[in-house]
Enzyme design. Structure first.
Site, PDB file in Angstrom:
ATOM      1  CD  GLU A 163     141.222 -11.423  -3.683  1.00 15.73           C
ATOM      2  OE1 GLU A 163     141.829 -12.206  -4.228  1.00 15.73           O
ATOM      3  OE2 GLU A 163     141.490 -10.377  -3.401  1.00 15.73           O
ATOM      4  CD  GLU A 168     146.035 -15.553  -5.649  1.00 16.50           C
ATOM      5  OE1 GLU A 168     146.644 -14.672  -6.190  1.00 16.50           O
ATOM      6  OE2 GLU A 168     145.819 -15.784  -4.630  1.00 16.50           O
TER       7      GLU A 168
END
Length: 289
Positions: A163, A168
């Site tokens: 990933e 974020e």
């Protein structure tokens, strides 16, 4: 007679010395191992190989975007139900708008959207650029990230197949943006996560370009062209450390609460909250001529 013998001996020695050849040591020639691959230089294409400029209205282009649906918690105890409703994801005025709403939905207290390009935009290497403005408020958890298109390694899809978190943001830490990678060997669940963070004071009031440059041996993350995290492939790495040699797809979403986003609780007075996306562009990787 003794003098004749000495004279003959000297003549023989001189003749032998003249006939002896000087031996030159052989030249050492470097020979490349045929198994050795010389380093290659790569460049990104001038024009995107995949893009969405959101120059239309209504639902996100179905030729480019699909949806993850449901309210299972998504492995992080998240509190939203993901839908394909227009209220949670729509295009207007040149922007994709993903909105988390405080409302009953699928047995959850919040609704939101998680868009993905799987099967519509799958990439092996390249440069990903997403120009976005983020939501704000305690409990919001927006992300721009990638997952593997297929399960190529190990026994678990995640984290075995990798990933990449291009952006974020957790609302309780308003001015900080994070980039991370997750693999079998490096992930937060076993305390070996690799990533970094950068202060972006206007993350929720202005648009910024969040990018990832992905090459066969290097991944670089940046905001507005300013690099703040890189993950280099070590020569000893196998798939457990570096599964990033297979296709990945892009995801855009807003989660509510969860193991990270909900560490300081959820402020119900802030909703609805949106992430606005101006464009998504993916540039291909080619070998430098």
């Amino acid at each position: 007679m003794r003098y004749v013998t000495i004279l003959l001996f000297l003549m023989f020695a001189l003749t032998a010395r003249c006939q002896r050849k000087e031996v030159t040591p052989p030249t050492q020639v470097a020979v490349l191992d045929p198994k050795t691959t010389l380093p290659k230089e790569f460049v990104f294409t001038d024009k995107p190989v995949w893009q969405d400029e959101f120059d239309y209205s209504g639902k996100p282009d179905p030729a480019k975007w699909g949806y993850d649906l449901g309210g299972s918690g998504w492995g992080n105890n998240e509190m939203q139900n993901y839908t394909d409703n227009l209220a949670n994801a729509h295009v207007k005025d040149g922007h994709l708008v993903i909105t988390a709403i405080k409302e009953p939905s699928g047995g959850r207290l919040y609704s939101s959207a998680r868009l993905l390009t799987k099967g519509k935009g799958d990439f092996l290497y390249g440069k990903i650029e997403v120009r976005a403005k983020l939501p704000t408020g305690v409990g919001t958890w927006p992300a721009i990230w990638t997952l593997a298109t297929d399960s190529n390694y190990g026994t678990q899809y995640w984290p075995d197949n990798g990933e990449m978190d291009i952006m974020e943001h957790v609302g309780f830490d308003q001015n900080r943006v994070h980039a991370n990678i997750h693999t079998k060997a490096f992930n937060h669940s076993i305390g070996t996560n690799k990533g970094d963070e950068i202060l972006v004071p206007t993350a929720s009031t202005e648009f910024h370009v969040y990018s990832c440059e992905w090459k066969p041996d290097l991944i670089v993350f940046a905001v507005d062209g300013k690099e703040y995290f890189r993950f280099q492939k070590d020569g000893l790495y196998g798939w457990k450390e570096w599964p990033f040699d297979r296709k990945q797809f892009l995801l855009l979403n807003i989660a509510v609460g969860g193991n990270w986003g909900g560490q300081k609780g959820v402020d119900n007075t802030i909703f609805p909250q949106s992430m606005e996306v101006d464009y998504v562009r993916v540039y291909g990787l080619t070998e430098k001529k």
